[in-house]
Design a protein around this motif. Structure first.
Motif, PDB file in Angstrom:
ATOM      1  N   UNK A 177       0.823  -1.209   0.000  1.00  0.00           N
ATOM      2  CA  UNK A 177       0.000   0.000   0.000  1.00  0.00           C
ATOM      3  C   UNK A 177       0.856   1.257   0.000  1.00  0.00           C
ATOM      4  N   UNK A 178       1.992   1.246   0.709  1.00  0.00           N
ATOM      5  CA  UNK A 178       2.893   2.399   0.686  1.00  0.00           C
ATOM      6  C   UNK A 178       3.394   2.646  -0.731  1.00  0.00           C
ATOM      7  N   UNK A 179       3.813   1.584  -1.415  1.00  0.00           N
ATOM      8  CA  UNK A 179       4.287   1.731  -2.798  1.00  0.00           C
ATOM      9  C   UNK A 179       3.171   2.266  -3.696  1.00  0.00           C
ATOM     10  N   UNK A 180       1.967   1.739  -3.557  1.00  0.00           N
ATOM     11  CA  UNK A 180       0.825   2.193  -4.353  1.00  0.00           C
ATOM     12  C   UNK A 180       0.568   3.677  -4.122  1.00  0.00           C
ATOM     13  N   UNK A 181       0.552   4.093  -2.860  1.00  0.00           N
ATOM     14  CA  UNK A 181       0.196   5.473  -2.527  1.00  0.00           C
ATOM     15  C   UNK A 181       1.289   6.469  -2.903  1.00  0.00           C
ATOM     16  N   UNK A 216      -3.663   3.713   5.416  1.00  0.00           N
ATOM     17  CA  UNK A 216      -3.152   3.458   4.069  1.00  0.00           C
ATOM     18  C   UNK A 216      -4.272   3.037   3.119  1.00  0.00           C
ATOM     19  N   UNK A 217      -5.170   2.188   3.598  1.00  0.00           N
ATOM     20  CA  UNK A 217      -6.309   1.773   2.778  1.00  0.00           C
ATOM     21  C   UNK A 217      -7.225   2.954   2.485  1.00  0.00           C
ATOM     22  N   UNK A 228       0.629  11.025   4.747  1.00  0.00           N
ATOM     23  CA  UNK A 228       1.581  10.011   4.288  1.00  0.00           C
ATOM     24  C   UNK A 228       2.870  10.073   5.110  1.00  0.00           C
ATOM     25  N   UNK A 229       3.344  11.280   5.404  1.00  0.00           N
ATOM     26  CA  UNK A 229       4.549  11.416   6.230  1.00  0.00           C
ATOM     27  C   UNK A 229       4.305  10.863   7.629  1.00  0.00           C
ATOM     28  N   UNK A 230       3.144  11.156   8.180  1.00  0.00           N
ATOM     29  CA  UNK A 230       2.775  10.598   9.492  1.00  0.00           C
ATOM     30  C   UNK A 230       2.799   9.077   9.446  1.00  0.00           C
ATOM     31  N   UNK A 231       2.267   8.496   8.382  1.00  0.00           N
ATOM     32  CA  UNK A 231       2.244   7.041   8.226  1.00  0.00           C
ATOM     33  C   UNK A 231       3.658   6.475   8.126  1.00  0.00           C
ATOM     34  N   UNK A 232       4.514   7.126   7.319  1.00  0.00           N
ATOM     35  CA  UNK A 232       5.878   6.626   7.123  1.00  0.00           C
ATOM     36  C   UNK A 232       6.664   6.650   8.427  1.00  0.00           C
ATOM     37  N   UNK A 233       6.616   7.775   9.138  1.00  0.00           N
ATOM     38  CA  UNK A 233       7.330   7.859  10.416  1.00  0.00           C
ATOM     39  C   UNK A 233       6.782   6.837  11.415  1.00  0.00           C
ATOM     40  N   UNK A 234       5.471   6.674  11.435  1.00  0.00           N
ATOM     41  CA  UNK A 234       4.863   5.728  12.370  1.00  0.00           C
ATOM     42  C   UNK A 234       5.211   4.287  12.008  1.00  0.00           C
ATOM     43  N   UNK A 235       5.220   3.987  10.714  1.00  0.00           N
ATOM     44  CA  UNK A 235       5.567   2.634  10.267  1.00  0.00           C
ATOM     45  C   UNK A 235       6.973   2.249  10.709  1.00  0.00           C
ATOM     46  N   UNK A 236       7.893   3.192  10.624  1.00  0.00           N
ATOM     47  CA  UNK A 236       9.302   2.886  10.916  1.00  0.00           C
ATOM     48  C   UNK A 236       9.714   3.215  12.347  1.00  0.00           C
TER      49      UNK A 236
END
Length: 271
Positions: free
Chosen positions: A57-61, A148-149, A174-182
């Motif tokens: 989903x990250x790649x898609x978005x 992400x969905x 998206x930045x919030x998601x990326x930082x949270x994912x990692x």
């Protein structure tokens, strides 16, 4: 001569002290061994599924965000990046504080799945460095699936005009998601002192992500401060405000529950 004679005689005592330390703290701690054994094949399968779906989903978005890029929105996008990092840091602290301070490994569903790693981490802080990518990041990937969905759904249902208007906001999300994912990966790096890539050390040294020395403050027993583990930017101001202590006082007054009682129980296990 007396010192030379005392040395060999003291050696077994020193070895006994070192062995006792290992039993109290680290992988040989009785609680650490018990908690590590609770990591199940079912949990492993859940983490694999979440990691694969999350990064798909990250790649898609990210592809859709790149297709919508407009240079005139750069200032708003940069503001969104910083705001996303700040919010991710606060949320990492909130989750970390909640799991460290309240609840029990014996709780149904969430106990073994989500609280167990926090208990293990305090009595064996280096365990996280022995976890692979899947075990380190599986839980965070699970939490990021819904946003992400939702983002992917917008890309396929909203018109280009609406998406252009929402672009800065979606970059923030998206930045919030990326930082949270990692966040857990960043946390793992803060406990890793050998073999880190140079770019990770650079980001730590410039405090773009959680630095190693900064995170040591949290690992002073009873682990009651510096909970933010994404960038660590908010730890000092929140500590100065007494933010976490005030929350704990309110919850203890309302529920009668003592902060970190379960955490202390596992730390005191000796067999």
């Amino acid at each position: 001569m007396a010192g030379a004679e005392d040395g060999p005689g003291q050696q077994p005592e020193l070895e006994d002290d070192e062995a006792a330390f290992c039993r109290r703290w680290g992988a040989q701690h009785a609680g650490a061994r018990e908690l590590a054994a609770l990591y199940s094949p079912g949990k492993r399968f859940q983490e694999w599924c979440c990691v694969v779906l999350c990064f798909s989903l990250i790649a898609h978005n990210v592809v859709h965000l790149l297709l919508l890029t407009r240079w005139e929105q750069t200032p708003l996008v940069m503001l969104g990046v910083v705001a996303g990092a700040l919010l991710a840091d606060f949320l990492s602290g909130l989750v970390h504080w909640g799991a460290d301070t309240w609840g029990s490994v014996e709780l149904p569903i969430v106990g073994k799945a989500f609280i167990r790693p926090f208990r293990e981490h305090h009595i064996d802080p280096t365990a996280i460095t022995r976890h692979d990518f899947i075990e380190t990041n599986g839980d965070n990937c699970l939490l990021m699936l819904l946003p992400l969905l939702n983002m992917a759904y917008k890309f396929h249902t909203q018109s280009p005009e609406v998406l252009e208007q929402l672009y800065a906001w979606e970059c923030f999300v998206f930045c919030l998601i990326i930082f949270s994912t990692f966040t857990n990966q960043i946390h793992k790096w803060s406990h890793t002192y050998f073999g880190l890539p140079r770019w990770v050390i650079f980001l730590q040294d410039w405090h773009v992500i959680l630095p190693r020395k900064h995170h040591r403050i949290h690992h002073v027993s009873p682990h009651e401060t510096y909970f933010c583990i994404t960038t660590g930017w908010l730890n000092y101001p929140l500590e100065k405000m007494g933010f976490w202590r005030r929350l704990e006082d309110i919850i203890q007054a309302l529920t009668g529950e003592k902060p970190r009682a379960d955490d202390m129980k596992w730390a005191q296990k000796i067999k």
